[in-house]
Design an enzyme around this catalytic site. Sequence first.
Site, PDB file in Angstrom:
ATOM      1  N   MET A  20      95.396 -30.961  70.876  1.00 25.41           N
ATOM      2  CA  MET A  20      95.258 -31.917  71.474  1.00 25.41           C
ATOM      3  C   MET A  20      94.322 -32.451  71.587  1.00 25.41           C
ATOM      4  O   MET A  20      93.828 -34.172  71.345  1.00 25.41           O
ATOM      5  CB  MET A  20      95.975 -31.454  73.255  1.00 25.41           C
ATOM      6  CG  MET A  20      96.142 -33.391  73.699  1.00 25.41           C
ATOM      7  SD  MET A  20      96.440 -33.109  75.879  1.00 25.41           S
ATOM      8  CE  MET A  20      97.971 -32.278  75.895  1.00 25.41           C
ATOM      9  N   LYS A  53     101.928 -56.935  63.189  1.00 22.92           N
ATOM     10  CA  LYS A  53     102.578 -55.627  63.722  1.00 22.92           C
ATOM     11  C   LYS A  53     102.323 -54.499  64.744  1.00 22.92           C
ATOM     12  O   LYS A  53     101.128 -53.598  63.598  1.00 22.92           O
ATOM     13  CB  LYS A  53     104.086 -55.477  63.754  1.00 22.92           C
ATOM     14  CG  LYS A  53     104.318 -54.690  62.041  1.00 22.92           C
ATOM     15  CD  LYS A  53     105.906 -54.917  62.195  1.00 22.92           C
ATOM     16  CE  LYS A  53     105.635 -53.221  60.483  1.00 22.92           C
ATOM     17  NZ  LYS A  53     106.554 -53.563  59.729  1.00 22.92           N
ATOM     18  N   TYR A  64      95.084 -21.967  68.504  1.00 19.19           N
ATOM     19  CA  TYR A  64      95.885 -21.319  69.351  1.00 19.19           C
ATOM     20  C   TYR A  64      97.128 -20.348  67.900  1.00 19.19           C
ATOM     21  O   TYR A  64      97.277 -21.206  67.195  1.00 19.19           O
ATOM     22  CB  TYR A  64      96.935 -22.889  69.773  1.00 19.19           C
ATOM     23  CG  TYR A  64      96.292 -22.681  70.565  1.00 19.19           C
ATOM     24  CD1 TYR A  64      95.763 -22.191  71.610  1.00 19.19           C
ATOM     25  CD2 TYR A  64      96.708 -24.493  70.871  1.00 19.19           C
ATOM     26  CE1 TYR A  64      95.424 -23.237  72.718  1.00 19.19           C
ATOM     27  CE2 TYR A  64      95.311 -25.171  72.118  1.00 19.19           C
ATOM     28  CZ  TYR A  64      94.903 -24.603  72.897  1.00 19.19           C
ATOM     29  OH  TYR A  64      94.651 -25.044  74.212  1.00 19.19           O
TER      30      TYR A  64
HETATM   31  C1  LIG Z   1     106.803 -54.043  58.830  1.00 15.62           C
HETATM   32  C2  LIG Z   1     106.989 -54.962  58.116  1.00 15.62           C
HETATM   33  C3  LIG Z   1     106.672 -55.700  56.598  1.00 15.62           C
HETATM   34  C4  LIG Z   1     105.968 -55.045  55.940  1.00 15.62           C
HETATM   35  O1  LIG Z   1     105.959 -53.986  54.829  1.00 15.62           O
HETATM   36  P1  LIG Z   1     104.616 -52.774  55.051  1.00 15.62           P
HETATM   37  O2  LIG Z   1     105.163 -52.437  53.346  1.00 15.62           O
HETATM   38  O3  LIG Z   1     103.270 -53.143  55.553  1.00 15.62           O
HETATM   39  O4  LIG Z   1     103.579 -54.492  53.487  1.00 15.62           O
HETATM   40  C5  LIG Z   1     107.812 -57.162  55.488  1.00 15.62           C
HETATM   41  N1  LIG Z   1     108.771 -56.968  56.273  1.00 15.62           N
HETATM   42  C6  LIG Z   1     109.345 -56.070  57.752  1.00 15.62           C
HETATM   43  C7  LIG Z   1     110.143 -57.479  58.297  1.00 15.62           C
HETATM   44  C8  LIG Z   1     108.205 -55.576  57.912  1.00 15.62           C
HETATM   45  O5  LIG Z   1     109.503 -54.941  59.550  1.00 15.62           O
END
Ligand SMILES: *Cc1c(COP(=O)(O)O)cnc(C)c1O
Length: 387
Positions: free
Chosen positions: A327, A47, A279
């Site tokens: 930035m 993801k 800054y």
């Molecule tokens: C992101 C996610 C994972 C992976 O988690 P990690 O801690 O990065 O291994 C597993 N299950 C779900 C439902 C997630 O959203």
Amino acid sequence: MSVDQQAGWTPRALARGAVATVDLDALRHNLRVVGERVGTDVMAVVKADAYGHGLVECARAAQEAGATWLGVALPTEAVRLREAGVTGRVLTWLEVPGSPFDDCVARDIDVTVSAPWALDSVLAAARRLGVTARVQLKLDSGLSRNGSTMADWPALVAAARAAEVDGALAVTGIWTHFACADEPDHPSVRRQLDQFDEALGLADVAGLRPEVRHAANSAAALAIPAARYDLVRIGIAMYGLSPGPEVGTGTELGLRPVMSLRARLASVKRVPSGSGVSYGHLYSTAHETTLGVVPVGYADGIPRNASNLGPLLAAGTERTVAGRVCMDQVVVDLGDDDAVVGDEVVIFGSEGPSADVWASVCGTIGYEIVTRIGPRVPREHLGVSEQ
Ligand SMILES: *Cc1c(COP(=O)(O)O)cnc(C)c1O
């Protein structure tokens, strides 16, 4: 320090002056390490553009390393994988009413259902397409995020089983997610496992026979053997970072960082003692010294609260961000180093400080450090296998 293509300095990286290399050999190594440790099937979680590492490249490398499932949050991410030609099992788990249910069902994506509206949406898609949809049911065993409550579970299971008997869908999995997997002794872990076992029992009595039951993210997979079931969902460990201090550092776990962020100095100059830097003049030079400008800033994902804290490796010496993160750039005090414009600075990765160290000085987690590296930094994938 010289720069070369081997290390990811492609023409576009040179043109930008910064590069995030993504070492797919390290990713494959990490998945094998985790796979051997847990002994179950592995879902590679890709993801959020594979936590900033590149969705499609990482998905393919994970499959090469033996991952039998890919996991993404959004249905649109799952569809992107298919559009890129990625085959094999893909699970998605965060739909909204406008999500592309038809595309998911048509492309053999397993869709997670946490509530009746989502079941209805999948069934409608299956009916329109005249196919059997693949569905996984998710229990909220105590995280209080997505997932069916225990109270709603019997009705959800009954509705899914009825649709399965009709041939409209197949329930391929049942799963849940922990609140405190990175604290393996937290009392919620046992409570969530008990709830999950109870929910699995109810599903079994209702006639469901899922292919996979799963609960563990990286932390749980590595630290809570009872959470492994048939499949573990591995994100952060695959990217070579620690799931949490109680589970171990990346090095202790035998993992190799996959992303390295480097940049080339855009300016080098001598300044007198007492020069205010960046800054707000949060930093002032203690002696006559050499300042370098590193052309990445908070627009590229460098946390602004790394001001005066973020570690950098320049010419083999660990330095610290001098003054505010801007930035587009940060300044580094190079002391009496023999630096010239174009020299390489490692912000984090396999050779410099780790993203986990950046996380700890910024009060966040390694996940956020790598995921937020922005699109202005080119990604260069190393170790792409020839197909
Ligand atoms: C992101 C996610 C994972 C992976 O988690 P990690 O801690 O990065 O291994 C597993 N299950 C779900 C439902 C997630 O959203």
